[in-house]
Design an enzyme around this catalytic site. Structure first.
Site, PDB file in Angstrom:
ATOM      1  N   ALA A 154      24.493  -3.565  39.671  1.00 11.79           N
ATOM      2  CA  ALA A 154      25.141  -3.364  38.296  1.00 11.79           C
ATOM      3  C   ALA A 154      26.256  -2.537  38.912  1.00 11.79           C
ATOM      4  CB  ALA A 154      24.072  -2.578  37.339  1.00 11.79           C
ATOM      5  N   LEU A 155      27.180  -3.245  39.697  1.00 11.44           N
ATOM      6  CA  LEU A 155      28.384  -2.508  40.409  1.00 11.44           C
ATOM      7  C   LEU A 155      29.519  -2.255  39.450  1.00 11.44           C
ATOM      8  CD1 LEU A 155      28.292  -4.635  43.617  1.00 11.44           C
ATOM      9  CD2 LEU A 155      27.278  -2.718  43.240  1.00 11.44           C
TER      10      LEU A 155
ATOM     11  N   GLY B  13      33.050   2.875  41.101  1.00 17.50           N
ATOM     12  CA  GLY B  13      32.460   3.644  42.048  1.00 17.50           C
ATOM     13  C   GLY B  13      31.957   3.051  43.084  1.00 17.50           C
ATOM     14  N   HIS B  14      31.110   2.143  42.892  1.00 18.50           N
ATOM     15  CA  HIS B  14      30.422   1.327  44.198  1.00 18.50           C
ATOM     16  C   HIS B  14      31.777   0.600  44.755  1.00 18.50           C
ATOM     17  CE1 HIS B  14      26.942   0.937  41.215  1.00 18.50           C
ATOM     18  NE2 HIS B  14      26.492   1.765  42.255  1.00 18.50           N
TER      19      HIS B  14
ATOM     20  N   GLY C  89      28.272   8.060  47.888  1.00 16.30           N
ATOM     21  CA  GLY C  89      29.212   8.611  46.845  1.00 16.30           C
ATOM     22  C   GLY C  89      28.613  10.066  46.731  1.00 16.30           C
TER      23      GLY C  89
ATOM     24  N   ASP D 146      26.182  11.297  43.727  1.00 15.29           N
ATOM     25  CA  ASP D 146      24.672  11.681  43.745  1.00 15.29           C
ATOM     26  C   ASP D 146      24.730  12.686  45.194  1.00 15.29           C
ATOM     27  OD1 ASP D 146      23.453   9.912  42.194  1.00 15.29           O
ATOM     28  OD2 ASP D 146      24.756   8.750  43.375  1.00 15.29           O
TER      29      ASP D 146
ATOM     30  N   GLN E 262      21.733  13.718  47.054  1.00 16.74           N
ATOM     31  CA  GLN E 262      21.312  12.491  47.811  1.00 16.74           C
ATOM     32  C   GLN E 262      21.838  12.469  49.121  1.00 16.74           C
ATOM     33  OE1 GLN E 262      20.544   8.566  45.975  1.00 16.74           O
ATOM     34  NE2 GLN E 262      22.565   7.983  46.715  1.00 16.74           N
TER      35      GLN E 262
ATOM     36  N   SER F 174      25.858   3.061  36.657  1.00 12.30           N
ATOM     37  CA  SER F 174      25.348   1.882  36.262  1.00 12.30           C
ATOM     38  C   SER F 174      24.611   2.301  34.861  1.00 12.30           C
ATOM     39  CB  SER F 174      24.440   1.189  37.076  1.00 12.30           C
ATOM     40  OG  SER F 174      24.974   1.243  38.254  1.00 12.30           O
TER      41      SER F 174
HETATM   42  P1  AMP Z   1      23.320   3.374  43.124  1.00  9.87           P
HETATM   43  O1  AMP Z   1      23.650   1.896  42.821  1.00  9.87           O
HETATM   44  O2  AMP Z   1      23.555   4.225  41.713  1.00  9.87           O
HETATM   45  O3  AMP Z   1      22.236   3.524  43.812  1.00  9.87           O
HETATM   46  O4  AMP Z   1      24.570   3.883  43.862  1.00  9.87           O
HETATM   47  C1  AMP Z   1      25.069   3.424  45.381  1.00  9.87           C
HETATM   48  C2  AMP Z   1      25.977   4.287  45.876  1.00  9.87           C
HETATM   49  O5  AMP Z   1      27.312   4.556  45.074  1.00  9.87           O
HETATM   50  C3  AMP Z   1      25.496   5.694  45.853  1.00  9.87           C
HETATM   51  O6  AMP Z   1      25.974   6.268  47.284  1.00  9.87           O
HETATM   52  C4  AMP Z   1      26.315   6.489  44.903  1.00  9.87           C
HETATM   53  O7  AMP Z   1      26.418   8.074  45.105  1.00  9.87           O
HETATM   54  C5  AMP Z   1      27.630   5.660  44.829  1.00  9.87           C
HETATM   55  N1  AMP Z   1      27.983   5.878  43.473  1.00  9.87           N
HETATM   56  C6  AMP Z   1      27.333   5.454  42.187  1.00  9.87           C
HETATM   57  N2  AMP Z   1      28.311   5.882  41.249  1.00  9.87           N
HETATM   58  C7  AMP Z   1      29.649   6.518  41.761  1.00  9.87           C
HETATM   59  C8  AMP Z   1      30.804   6.849  41.357  1.00  9.87           C
HETATM   60  N3  AMP Z   1      30.877   7.127  40.025  1.00  9.87           N
HETATM   61  N4  AMP Z   1      31.885   7.246  42.275  1.00  9.87           N
HETATM   62  C9  AMP Z   1      31.468   7.075  43.554  1.00  9.87           C
HETATM   63  N5  AMP Z   1      30.370   6.789  44.083  1.00  9.87           N
HETATM   64  C10 AMP Z   1      29.429   6.278  43.299  1.00  9.87           C
END
Ligand code: AMP
Length: 297
Positions: free
Chosen positions: A41-42, A45-46, A156, A159, A162, A195
């Site tokens: 669900a990119l 940010g991703h 990112g 989180d 994390q 997402s």
């Molecule tokens: P997720 O798909 O939510 O597990 O996120 C995957 C990676 O994308 C993780 O390292 C998150 O911290 C990063 N991430 C998610 N949202 C953002 C954002 N708005 N800005 C920067 N990194 C992000």
């Protein structure tokens, strides 16, 4: 041509074996490999992580895996947004070289029983609200690291806890991987991209836009010397006025080890952030904001 793609086109690996074949080939040619784990669900940010990975290494692998082990039974595993076609197109455009999209049976085959615990840094903040979460994250990330064997991995700051859990695990288990944090990418009104923002109703989306403003106000007050306890009380009142009826936490903590700070003023030499988690309807939102103290000269 390789069965999993050339270097200018996005390849797709659905098994550990296909992933390793590709990465081993690159490493054999002396290329540096960066890895970006995601749940798909990119959004921008991703993609900022993928672009940063491309600036730090010769080849970029992004994984798309909605990890069942980091969702509790009452959470949104079955409704989590998934659209692999769009994700692959976005990764291709962001110049990712390989998408790793393993099925759950590849990650957790029958008989699977091992999990990773990163003790202290996983406690507090999201660790209190979601006790299962960081164990699930550390376990899947260690598996992904072992499967991909990258030189660098990007996470990112959205989180932030994390990111620190992963850094701790890498140090504790002597993994030879450099962990890099990437800044939070925000919508035009400042809402941190996620997402899960897709779940928000129009009315909730309007309220959500205030979240970053409130934590920025708390951060500015603390940076200007306000007592942390008072700044957080003002922040809680502001969240309530904005329409956030459920606040999981609003706290100021050390950026280095998440030690709680306050209730007095912040020591200007302590790098710190404001951390928040709220629930709006069915959607849980998290965000954080760095406290930048301007030193008097
Ligand atoms: P997720 O798909 O939510 O597990 O996120 C995957 C990676 O994308 C993780 O390292 C998150 O911290 C990063 N991430 C998610 N949202 C953002 C954002 N708005 N800005 C920067 N990194 C992000």
């Amino acid at each position: 041509m390789s069965p999993i793609g050339t270097d200018s086109h996005l390849g797709v690996a659905r098994s550990i074996r296909a992933l390793r074949a590709r990465v081993d080939d690159w490493r054999g040619n002396g290329l540096k490999v960066a890895f970006v784990p995601t749940m798909g669900a990119l959004h921008r940010g991703h993609l900022s992580l993928v672009k940063m990975a491309g600036s730090l290494a010769d080849r970029v692998v992004a994984s798309i895996f909605v990890n069942p082990r980091q969702f509790a039974a009452h959470e949104d595993l079955s409704s989590y947004p998934r659209d692999e076609g769009i994700d692959l197109e976005l990764l291709q455009r962001a110049r990712c070289h390989l998408a790793y999209t393993p099925p759950a049976s590849e990650m957790y085959p029958s008989g699977y029983q091992t999990s990773v615990t990163v003790a202290d840094i996983s406690k507090g903040l999201d660790g209190d609200s979601r006790p299962h979460f960081f164990g699930g994250v550390a376990t899947v990330v260690l598996k992904l690291f072992n499967q991909c064997r990258p030189d660098i991995a990007i996470f990112g700051e959205k989180d932030f806890q994390q990111l620190l859990v992963i850094k701790r695990m890498v140090r504790d288990l002597d993994l030879n991987i450099q962990i890099v944090g990437a800044p939070i990418v925000r919508e035009e009104d400042g809402l941190a991209m996620s997402s899960r923002n897709a779940y928000l109703s129009p009315a909730e989306r309007e309220i959500a836009g205030r979240l970053n403003e409130v934590i920025a106000e708390v951060a500015a007050a603390v940076a200007n010397g306000a007592a942390i306890g008072g700044a957080l009380a003002d922040g809680r009142a502001a969240l309530s006025r904005a329409g956030f009826s459920v606040v999981d936490y609003l706290e100021v903590r050390s950026e280095a080890d998440l030690a709680p700070l306050g209730p007095g003023p912040l020591d200007a030499g302590t790098p710190a952030r404001v951390f928040v988690a709220v629930v709006l309807g069915k959607t849980r939102l998290i965000d954080n904001w760095q406290i930048v103290c301007i030193q008097a000269v």
